[in-house]
Scaffold this active site. Structure first.
Site, mmCIF file in Angstrom:
data_model
loop_
_atom_site.group_PDB
_atom_site.id
_atom_site.type_symbol
_atom_site.label_atom_id
_atom_site.label_comp_id
_atom_site.label_asym_id
_atom_site.label_seq_id
_atom_site.Cartn_x
_atom_site.Cartn_y
_atom_site.Cartn_z
ATOM 1 N NE ARG A 150 7.315 -45.324 -71.587
ATOM 2 C CZ ARG A 150 7.533 -46.559 -72.415
ATOM 3 N NH1 ARG A 150 7.646 -46.501 -73.514
ATOM 4 N NH2 ARG A 150 7.762 -47.500 -71.558
ATOM 5 C CG ASP B 174 17.686 -48.814 -70.048
ATOM 6 O OD1 ASP B 174 16.369 -48.577 -69.887
ATOM 7 O OD2 ASP B 174 18.207 -49.888 -70.770
ATOM 8 N NE ARG C 298 11.824 -48.529 -66.589
ATOM 9 C CZ ARG C 298 11.677 -49.354 -67.528
ATOM 10 N NH1 ARG C 298 10.331 -49.311 -68.180
ATOM 11 N NH2 ARG C 298 12.223 -50.312 -68.263
ATOM 12 C CE1 TYR D 126 16.131 -56.539 -73.087
ATOM 13 C CE2 TYR D 126 17.001 -56.804 -70.921
ATOM 14 C CZ TYR D 126 15.905 -56.626 -71.767
ATOM 15 O OH TYR D 126 14.923 -56.540 -70.785
ATOM 16 N NE ARG E 13 9.748 -39.939 -74.946
ATOM 17 C CZ ARG E 13 9.188 -41.054 -75.398
ATOM 18 N NH1 ARG E 13 9.389 -42.285 -75.130
ATOM 19 N NH2 ARG E 13 7.971 -40.878 -75.930
HETATM 20 O O1 CP3 Z 1 13.397 -46.369 -62.252
HETATM 21 C C1 CP3 Z 1 13.628 -45.662 -62.609
HETATM 22 O O2 CP3 Z 1 12.975 -44.446 -62.898
HETATM 23 C C2 CP3 Z 1 15.129 -45.316 -63.278
HETATM 24 C C3 CP3 Z 1 15.291 -45.473 -64.585
HETATM 25 C C4 CP3 Z 1 15.193 -46.827 -65.222
HETATM 26 C C5 CP3 Z 1 14.892 -47.125 -66.473
HETATM 27 N N1 CP3 Z 1 15.236 -48.292 -66.875
HETATM 28 C C6 CP3 Z 1 14.260 -45.891 -67.497
HETATM 29 C C7 CP3 Z 1 13.570 -46.413 -68.447
HETATM 30 C C8 CP3 Z 1 15.886 -48.057 -64.777
HETATM 31 C C9 CP3 Z 1 16.227 -48.445 -63.342
HETATM 32 C C10 CP3 Z 1 15.523 -48.952 -65.922
HETATM 33 C C11 CP3 Z 1 16.042 -50.519 -65.573
HETATM 34 C C12 CP3 Z 1 16.098 -51.404 -66.585
HETATM 35 N N2 CP3 Z 1 15.770 -51.071 -67.949
HETATM 36 C C13 CP3 Z 1 15.597 -52.868 -66.472
HETATM 37 C C14 CP3 Z 1 15.488 -53.623 -65.269
HETATM 38 C C15 CP3 Z 1 14.053 -53.424 -64.740
HETATM 39 C C16 CP3 Z 1 13.060 -53.894 -65.248
HETATM 40 O O3 CP3 Z 1 12.329 -53.095 -65.936
HETATM 41 O O4 CP3 Z 1 12.873 -55.088 -65.083
HETATM 42 C C17 CP3 Z 1 15.555 -53.190 -68.019
HETATM 43 C C18 CP3 Z 1 15.311 -54.611 -68.189
HETATM 44 C C19 CP3 Z 1 15.461 -52.142 -68.736
HETATM 45 C C20 CP3 Z 1 15.708 -52.320 -70.355
HETATM 46 C C21 CP3 Z 1 14.560 -51.639 -70.960
HETATM 47 N N3 CP3 Z 1 14.845 -50.068 -71.006
HETATM 48 C C22 CP3 Z 1 13.536 -51.817 -71.695
HETATM 49 C C23 CP3 Z 1 13.069 -53.458 -71.785
HETATM 50 C C24 CP3 Z 1 12.925 -50.624 -72.251
HETATM 51 C C25 CP3 Z 1 11.649 -50.716 -73.161
HETATM 52 C C26 CP3 Z 1 10.346 -51.093 -72.432
HETATM 53 C C27 CP3 Z 1 9.678 -49.986 -72.169
HETATM 54 O O5 CP3 Z 1 9.015 -49.752 -71.143
HETATM 55 O O6 CP3 Z 1 9.381 -49.093 -73.155
HETATM 56 C C28 CP3 Z 1 13.551 -49.627 -71.725
HETATM 57 C C29 CP3 Z 1 13.184 -48.275 -71.895
HETATM 58 C C30 CP3 Z 1 12.762 -47.444 -70.464
HETATM 59 N N4 CP3 Z 1 13.914 -47.398 -69.405
HETATM 60 C C31 CP3 Z 1 12.028 -46.337 -70.608
HETATM 61 C C32 CP3 Z 1 12.513 -45.568 -69.125
HETATM 62 C C33 CP3 Z 1 11.662 -44.584 -68.506
HETATM 63 C C34 CP3 Z 1 11.003 -45.930 -71.396
HETATM 64 C C35 CP3 Z 1 11.687 -45.111 -72.304
HETATM 65 C C36 CP3 Z 1 10.748 -44.163 -72.878
HETATM 66 O O7 CP3 Z 1 10.773 -42.931 -72.300
HETATM 67 O O8 CP3 Z 1 10.178 -44.257 -73.889
#
Ligand code: CP3
Length: 368
Positions: free
Chosen positions: A31, A77, A27, A154, A40
């Site tokens: 944000r 994602d 990540r 999910y 975004r």
């Molecule tokens: O790592 C990176 O920079 C690459 C991008 C990336 C994202 N999600 C961007 C993201 C990667 C590799 C993921 C993987 C992901 N997504 C996982 C596996 C890794 C982990 O975190 O355990 C999972 C379970 C998800 C599912 C997911 N996506 C959730 C549960 C959420 C909401 C939680 C949160 O942090 O708000 C997301 C949203 C998400 N994915 C964001 C980002 C940058 C936040 C979105 C935003 O800008 O509001």
């Protein structure tokens, strides 16, 4: 004959010697970066950002340039895969992702559609192409997917869960139905990762974020086996003739290293609850290790960050096969300044460690 990589990150994934420990952060785009928030906002929301190759490329590159990371990770994602399979995906404000309608019965499963990555996920592949063009061989690009089990949680729960009530219900009451779902997801993921590789990603990471909620027997049967199904189908040489390393990331599950190595992956990503020295001894050169700093260390002072980094590098020792990372992703309230401190500490301290030990040493391999 595969070509030997020159990038530090790819070399470490293949357990080849490096001049300093490579570092990237899960990540790393997100944000906590003001420049991410601006893009975004321009996109409207997170999902539109993922679907806009120009903007997704831009946010992928932001942390790479700001911190000089050793690897870029595709901005997308894991949940775009269930969406491609026909589910409706949204990210509610503060509640995390929602997938509708949830899958619980055989007839629910019949609604899932076959996926041609070039069609339903063409925007991701276009982003991969654009990132590779922008990076110009300077920094390697990591592609990724969720593991079938993690994606299934999910899809069956309809979103995030604390108890995993419905998917575990399916696991114990209808194991054949769950297996069918996992196989279906695994085949889509294998095609999807192969398409990412064909478009130029130079490593792939499979996120098994929720394997750790299973007991050991269920973990092997339902999570690891479906990951194995993917790995068996991956095209592991990229269009440039280089081997594409496979990284498996596990969350809260460091106790099954033998089984993880058995999948034939190149790198095991660990959360911070596993001792890196113990893991390295056990793995004994059969895979590289990625991780595993507690992300919360980034809330501490720069001195503490350096101290923690040094300890972790010493735990691994002056051996090939370490990719420095956090044990889980960056959080939105973290200070980008601490990331600067962390990256600098990894570079300086790993060079020092190598100097003190007369360069990289060979890992004692385990006798069979
Ligand atoms: O790592 C990176 O920079 C690459 C991008 C990336 C994202 N999600 C961007 C993201 C990667 C590799 C993921 C993987 C992901 N997504 C996982 C596996 C890794 C982990 O975190 O355990 C999972 C379970 C998800 C599912 C997911 N996506 C959730 C549960 C959420 C909401 C939680 C949160 O942090 O708000 C997301 C949203 C998400 N994915 C964001 C980002 C940058 C936040 C979105 C935003 O800008 O509001």
């Amino acid at each position: 004959m595969p070509i030997e990589p020159t990038h530090r990150f790819l070399r470490a994934c293949h357990s080849l010697p490096v001049d300093q420990t490579p570092v990237w952060l899960m990540r790393q785009a997100g944000r906590y970066l003001p420049e991410y928030m601006r893009v975004r906002q321009q996109a409207g929301n997170f999902l539109s950002l993922c679907k806009n190759p120009d903007l997704a490329t831009e946010v992928t590159l932001q942390p790479v340039y700001r911190f000089d990371m050793d690897a870029a990770i595709l901005f997308s994602d894991i949940l775009v895969v269930p969406e491609a399979m026909g589910m409706s995906l949204s990210f509610g404000m503060g509640e995390g992702p929602v997938l509708e309608p949830f899958l619980r019965t055989p007839s629910d499963l019949r609604r899932l559609r076959p996926v041609q990555p070039e069609e339903q996920l063409g925007y991701v592949l276009q982003t991969v192409t654009q990132i590779r063009q922008a990076l110009q061989e300077k920094t390697p690009l990591i592609g990724f997917s969720g593991s079938p089990w993690t994606l299934a949680t999910y899809m069956v729960e309809g979103g995030s869960s604390k108890t995993f009530r419905y998917i575990k219900g399916m696991l114990f009451d209808q194991p054949a139905l769950l297996q069918q779902l996992l196989d279906q997801i695994a085949d889509v993921v294998a095609d999807y990762l192969n398409a990412q590789i064909a478009h130029g990603v130079q490593a792939v990471q499979i996120f098994d974020t929720w394997g750790g909620v299973l007991g050991p027997r269920e973990f092997v049967t339902f999570s690891l086996r479906s990951i194995q199904r993917i790995i068996d189908r991956l095209q592991r040489v990229g269009p440039d003739g280089q081997t594409v390393p496979i990284i498996l990331f596990f969350f809260f599950f460091g106790s099954m290293l033998e089984e993880m190595i058995g999948t034939g992956c190149d790198v095991i990503g660990l959360d911070w609850t596993t001792h890196l020295a113990t893991a390295r001894h056990q793995v004994a050169a059969r895979a590289a290790l990625q991780g595993n700093l507690d992300p919360a260390v980034l809330y501490a002072t720069p001195d503490i960050v350096r101290h923690q980094v040094r300890q972790l590098l010493q735990d691994y020792g002056p051996y090939p096969g370490h990719v420095f990372n956090l044990g889980h992703g960056m959080a939105q309230d973290m200070d980008p300044g601490r990331v600067v401190d962390l990256v600098r500490a990894v570079r300086e301290e790993s060079r020092l460690l190598l100097q003190q030990n007369g360069g990289m040493q060979r890992i004692q391999e385990k006798r069979p």
